[in-house]
Design a protein around this motif. Structure first.
Motif, short mmCIF file in Angstrom:
data_model
loop_
_atom_site.label_atom_id
_atom_site.label_comp_id
_atom_site.label_asym_id
_atom_site.label_seq_id
_atom_site.Cartn_x
_atom_site.Cartn_y
_atom_site.Cartn_z
N HIS A 87 54.65 -3.01 -5.82
CA HIS A 87 55.38 -1.79 -5.50
C HIS A 87 55.76 -1.11 -6.83
N PHE A 88 54.99 -0.10 -7.23
CA PHE A 88 55.23 0.58 -8.50
C PHE A 88 56.29 1.67 -8.31
N HIS A 89 57.34 1.59 -9.11
CA HIS A 89 58.37 2.64 -9.17
C HIS A 89 58.38 3.24 -10.56
N ARG A 90 58.53 4.55 -10.65
CA ARG A 90 58.71 5.20 -11.94
C ARG A 90 60.19 5.17 -12.30
N VAL A 91 60.48 4.74 -13.51
CA VAL A 91 61.86 4.61 -14.00
C VAL A 91 62.01 5.54 -15.20
N GLU A 92 62.83 6.55 -15.07
CA GLU A 92 62.97 7.54 -16.14
C GLU A 92 64.39 7.67 -16.66
N ARG A 93 65.35 7.00 -16.01
CA ARG A 93 66.73 7.04 -16.48
C ARG A 93 67.31 5.63 -16.43
N TRP A 94 67.89 5.21 -17.55
CA TRP A 94 68.48 3.87 -17.62
C TRP A 94 69.53 3.85 -18.73
N ARG A 95 70.37 2.83 -18.66
CA ARG A 95 71.37 2.61 -19.72
C ARG A 95 70.94 1.41 -20.56
N GLY A 96 71.15 1.53 -21.87
CA GLY A 96 70.77 0.45 -22.77
C GLY A 96 69.42 0.71 -23.41
N GLU A 97 69.13 -0.07 -24.44
CA GLU A 97 67.85 0.02 -25.15
C GLU A 97 66.98 -1.16 -24.76
N PRO A 98 65.77 -0.90 -24.19
CA PRO A 98 64.92 -2.02 -23.79
C PRO A 98 64.65 -2.98 -24.96
N ARG A 99 64.87 -4.26 -24.72
CA ARG A 99 64.62 -5.28 -25.73
C ARG A 99 64.12 -6.54 -25.03
N SER A 100 63.40 -7.34 -25.75
CA SER A 100 62.86 -8.57 -25.18
C SER A 100 63.96 -9.60 -24.99
N ARG A 101 64.20 -10.00 -23.75
CA ARG A 101 65.21 -11.03 -23.47
C ARG A 101 64.56 -12.36 -23.10
#
Length: 314
Positions: A87-101
């Motif tokens: 199920h592909f969703h487009r994500v264009e708004r988020w909080r935080g900076e993506p980082r490898s966890r």
């Protein structure tokens, strides 16, 4: 062996930065397809919706909190180790900076210049659709006049990327031929995609490299035309299912709202569009009675974008 098993539902986030770049992660050692690149996401847990699972997975993997996502396409793929429904969703708004966890490598990539490899097989077709503009403009030279339409086309192509569907039923052959040549030259200069409606001879489809099928022509086909881009007009679930079965590149679905060309005929509305058009295996444009301002509503309902005729040239 995966034959006969029900597919495992997976939420997949196509995380899109403001400059259009998309985030990919590299699969970790010890997993199937280790070292291959994919969109972030993960399996749905018991009782979760796709939206809930996506929010959880992107927080766990990337440390971000989704502020807005929209459904896009749903694809099934059978790997040697699993049968998945993605199920592909487009994500264009988020909080935080993506980082490898989780220790995975991350890369931002522009859709027209993907450098990470290899990509998971189920991601390849989706990457191609990221290059598909979110607006499809249907020609109106018969209404505007050829010169006025070509001026409007220049302005539209300069303003933003779009797909042009050349559709002029009833136009005299010599006039259409001249219009096609002018429109193709303008699209080629700007790198825009041109498709020709199946109301016109197939020689024009081949010259353009793409065809847009009328619903009746779609339902008569047994195989996809051998062209780079193939789309179709659809009005119901059966026609949309046929477009998906033929693995077309996109479909139009509508009318969503009442149109001037069919006064008194109600559209399917956004709820109807979401019910019929959202859970499909190819991108779907919303069509009928729409303007540019309807693009956000279209995306919330699961549309790839909007298809416009009169409004495209205003």
């Amino acid at each position: 062996m995966t034959a006969g098993r029900s597919p495992v539902d997976v939420a997949v986030g196509v995380v899109i930065r403001a400059d259009g770049a998309v985030l990919f992660g590299q699969r970790l050692a010890g997993k199937p397809y280790a070292g291959w690149w994919e969109f972030p996401g993960g399996k749905l847990e018991a009782g979760e919706t796709v939206t809930e699972a996506l929010a959880r997975e992107l927080h766990e993997e990337l440390g971000i909190d989704i502020e807005g996502s929209s459904p896009w396409v749903v694809r099934e793929h059978v790997y040697p180790h699993a049968h998945v429904r993605l199920h592909f969703h487009r994500v264009e708004r988020w909080r935080g900076e993506p980082r490898s966890r989780e220790g995975q490598a991350l890369r931002w990539q522009r859709p027209d210049s993907i450098e990470v490899a290899p990509l998971l097989p189920a991601a390849i077709r989706v990457v191609g659709w990221l290059r598909l503009p979110q607006a499809l403009a249907i020609s109106a030279a018969s209404d505007l006049g050829d010169e006025a339409f070509l001026r409007a086309l220049d302005a539209r192509l300069d303003a933003a990327p779009c797909v042009l569907q050349l559709r002029e039923p009833g136009m005299a052959a010599a006039r259409f031929d001249a219009l096609f040549r002018e429109a193709r030259a303008r699209c080629e200069r700007r790198g825009a995609r041109l498709v020709v409606n199946s109301a016109h001879p197939a020689s024009y489809w081949r010259a353009a490299g793409g065809v847009h099928l009328r619903a009746a022509d779609l339902m008569r086909l047994e195989r996809r035309p051998d062209l780079r881009w193939v789309g179709a007009s659809c009005h119901d679930e059966a026609e949309l299912a046929r477009a998906c079965a033929l693995e077309l590149d996109y479909a139009l679905l509508g009318p969503v709202l009442p149109t001037a060309s069919h006064p008194g005929t109600p559209g399917i509305g956004w709820e109807g569009f979401a019910r019929v058009g959202a859970p499909t295996a190819i991108p779907v444009f919303a069509l009928g009675g729409l303007d540019w301002a309807d693009a956000p509503a279209a995306r919330r309902a699961g549309a790839h974008g909007v298809a416009l005729r009169s409004a495209a040239w205003r």
